[in-house]
Design a protein around this motif. Structure first.
Motif, PDB file in Angstrom:
ATOM      1  N   VAL A  17      -2.273   9.148   7.052  1.00  0.00           N
ATOM      2  CA  VAL A  17      -1.793   8.797   8.576  1.00  0.00           C
ATOM      3  C   VAL A  17      -1.284  10.031   9.005  1.00  0.00           C
ATOM      4  CG1 VAL A  17      -1.670   6.442   8.269  1.00  0.00           C
ATOM      5  CG2 VAL A  17       0.275   7.925   7.961  1.00  0.00           C
ATOM      6  N   LYS A  22      -8.012   4.232   6.033  1.00  0.00           N
ATOM      7  CA  LYS A  22      -7.196   3.366   5.163  1.00  0.00           C
ATOM      8  C   LYS A  22      -7.858   3.000   3.882  1.00  0.00           C
ATOM      9  CE  LYS A  22      -5.516   0.921   9.418  1.00  0.00           C
ATOM     10  NZ  LYS A  22      -5.406  -0.216  10.151  1.00  0.00           N
ATOM     11  N   GLN A  23      -6.732   2.786   3.032  1.00  0.00           N
ATOM     12  CA  GLN A  23      -7.200   2.481   1.527  1.00  0.00           C
ATOM     13  C   GLN A  23      -8.477   3.110   1.183  1.00  0.00           C
ATOM     14  OE1 GLN A  23      -7.544  -1.743   2.592  1.00  0.00           O
ATOM     15  NE2 GLN A  23      -5.993  -2.044   1.066  1.00  0.00           N
ATOM     16  N   TYR A  70      -4.984   5.247  -0.760  1.00  0.00           N
ATOM     17  CA  TYR A  70      -3.913   5.714   0.356  1.00  0.00           C
ATOM     18  C   TYR A  70      -4.367   5.141   1.634  1.00  0.00           C
ATOM     19  CZ  TYR A  70      -2.056   8.876  -3.449  1.00  0.00           C
ATOM     20  OH  TYR A  70      -1.598   9.542  -4.585  1.00  0.00           O
ATOM     21  N   ASP A  71      -3.682   4.993   2.658  1.00  0.00           N
ATOM     22  CA  ASP A  71      -3.892   5.101   3.933  1.00  0.00           C
ATOM     23  C   ASP A  71      -3.263   6.735   4.456  1.00  0.00           C
ATOM     24  OD1 ASP A  71      -4.486   2.396   3.889  1.00  0.00           O
ATOM     25  OD2 ASP A  71      -3.115   1.976   5.673  1.00  0.00           O
ATOM     26  N   VAL A  94      -4.470   7.294  12.517  1.00  0.00           N
ATOM     27  CA  VAL A  94      -4.652   6.872  11.171  1.00  0.00           C
ATOM     28  C   VAL A  94      -6.117   7.299  11.109  1.00  0.00           C
ATOM     29  CG1 VAL A  94      -5.450   4.969   9.503  1.00  0.00           C
ATOM     30  CG2 VAL A  94      -3.473   4.780  11.289  1.00  0.00           C
ATOM     31  N   LYS A 143       0.722  -1.230   0.103  1.00  0.00           N
ATOM     32  CA  LYS A 143       0.067  -0.150   0.143  1.00  0.00           C
ATOM     33  C   LYS A 143       0.755   1.189  -0.092  1.00  0.00           C
ATOM     34  CE  LYS A 143      -2.068  -0.929   4.048  1.00  0.00           C
ATOM     35  NZ  LYS A 143      -3.026  -0.711   5.072  1.00  0.00           N
ATOM     36  N   PHE A 190       0.960   5.118   1.629  1.00  0.00           N
ATOM     37  CA  PHE A 190       0.638   6.104   2.844  1.00  0.00           C
ATOM     38  C   PHE A 190       0.703   7.417   2.426  1.00  0.00           C
ATOM     39  CE2 PHE A 190       2.497   2.140   4.661  1.00  0.00           C
ATOM     40  CZ  PHE A 190       1.338   1.814   5.511  1.00  0.00           C
TER      41      PHE A 190
END
Length: 386
Positions: free
Chosen positions: A331, A343-344, A328-329, A340, A292, A294
């Motif tokens: 964070v 997520k995704q 994207y995550d 966070v 993934k 970030f």
């Protein structure tokens, strides 16, 4: 406010992260509340200060004529400073300290929402010392569940809030012989972020039952306070910027059986301010991992704790980019794995320096910010200031 309406050029001149408040949307929301509530005789709206106590936000809400619902002495002080009349201040909270009670007594606030017999006894004692009569409403726990997050339900028997219904008559009878107490109402609150009007119908039914029981004892209180709880659309802040206040107030008008002359009080917080606020944060780095990527931003859970604390969803937009969406995550920089925001999620392609808007953050955002990691508190900026 749609993505394209953010003044990105002006944002570039500000130190991030910061909260941005759409004042026009706030005023429209308040106008809608007043319009819909005024259709029903005896409806009184208070603003739940715990949602957002930014002084400028408070002043705008006070100018709209709402009262203040406070849960601490500090909130009473903030409300008075913002110009709320003491006669429109309600003080709730399961753990009121002596100085906070004295503050309410000294300023002759509208009423204390009392949550236990020991608290009632202390208020009576402190009022006696000052030669005052404290107006109180008893917060009853109706044991009504709400379709919301477990951490923000407040109306179940297992919750710490309120007096058990089985104790209602004994508490009222005890209060009636206290020389420095005047019982003016009953108070309820079943939770927050409630979207199902059926939950409010269930509360109305329970209150109607309690009122009937009181009538059997020839007791009629002046005020019924049903708290707040109305939720917002976190998924679609642009499509649904103002909650359905019409359905909310109409539900109570149709289902609550008020006695002649009774007033019905509401304590709305999130529904008033959530959609007008966005947390603006800058992209520091885009980091590609094994599975993934970030988007690392300069805001963290110190600035907006709801995703970490409640697993809450906030829509996030890259307001600097028109690039093709990528996953994207998102964070933050805090040294905790829980830092966070999402997520995704798909965002327009991110690069260093891009500004992201974390939406629907006007409630329980700036007010819950902390200085963990010795971070600076985020500033609140009004749309009419830049």
């Amino acid at each position: 406010m749609a993505k394209g309406q953010f003044p990105v050029d002006k944002f570039q001149q500000q130190q991030t992260p910061f909260y941005y408040y759409d004042i026009e949307l706030l005023r429209q929301t308040l106008q809608t509340i007043n319009t819909e509530a005024s259709k029903h005789k005896g409806f009184v709206v208070h603003y739940a200060v715990k949602a957002n106590a930014n002084p400028q936000i408070l002043r705008i809400i006070r100018q709209a004529g709402l009262g203040a619902d406070c849960v601490s002495g500090g909130e009473i002080e903030a409300s008075l400073k913002a110009g709320f009349p003491a006669s429109k201040i309600v003080y709730a909270g399961v753990g009121k300290s002596d100085w906070e009670i004295n503050l309410g007594l000294d300023n002759d606030i509208f009423c204390f929402n009392v949550e236990s017999i020991p608290e009632l006894e202390v208020i009576n004692e402190l009022a006696s010392r000052r030669g005052k009569t404290a107006r109180v409403a008893f917060r009853l726990n109706p044991n009504v569940g709400a379709h919301t997050h477990a951490n923000i339900t407040t109306g179940l028997a297992e919750n710490k809030f309120g007096i058990a219904m089985r104790d209602m008559m004994s508490v009222i009878e005890k209060a009636q012989v206290m020389p420095n107490i005047k019982v003016v109402g009953l108070h309820f609150h079943i939770g927050s972020q409630i979207m199902d009007m059926g939950d409010f119908v269930a509360l109305c039914n329970r209150v109607n039952e309690l009122q009937a029981e009181l009538m059997n004892h020839r007791i009629i209180v002046e005020h019924i306070n049903v708290g707040g709880g109305l939720g917002i659309d976190y998924q679609h802040p642009n499509r649904v910027p103002i909650p359905d206040f019409k359905a909310y107030f109409d539900t109570y008008a149709k289902k609550m059986k008020l006695h002649p002359g009774q007033t019905l009080h509401f304590e709305l917080g999130r529904a008033v301010v959530a959609q007008c606020g966005s947390l603006i944060t800058k992209t520091l780095y885009v980091k590609k991992g094994a599975t993934k990527q970030f988007c690392i931003v300069d805001a963290g859970f110190t600035d907006l704790i709801r995703p970490a604390l409640y697993q809450a969803y906030h829509k996030i937009e890259n307001i600097s980019s028109n690039g093709a969406p990528e996953s994207y995550d998102v964070v933050g920089p805090i040294c905790e794995s829980t830092d966070v925001f999402a997520k995704q999620i798909d965002l327009n392609a991110c690069r260093r320096g891009d500004l992201l808007a974390i939406r629907s953050a006007g409630a329980y955002g700036e007010i819950m910010a902390s200085q963990y990691n010795c971070r600076h508190l985020p500033q609140g900026i009004m749309s009419d200031e830049i």
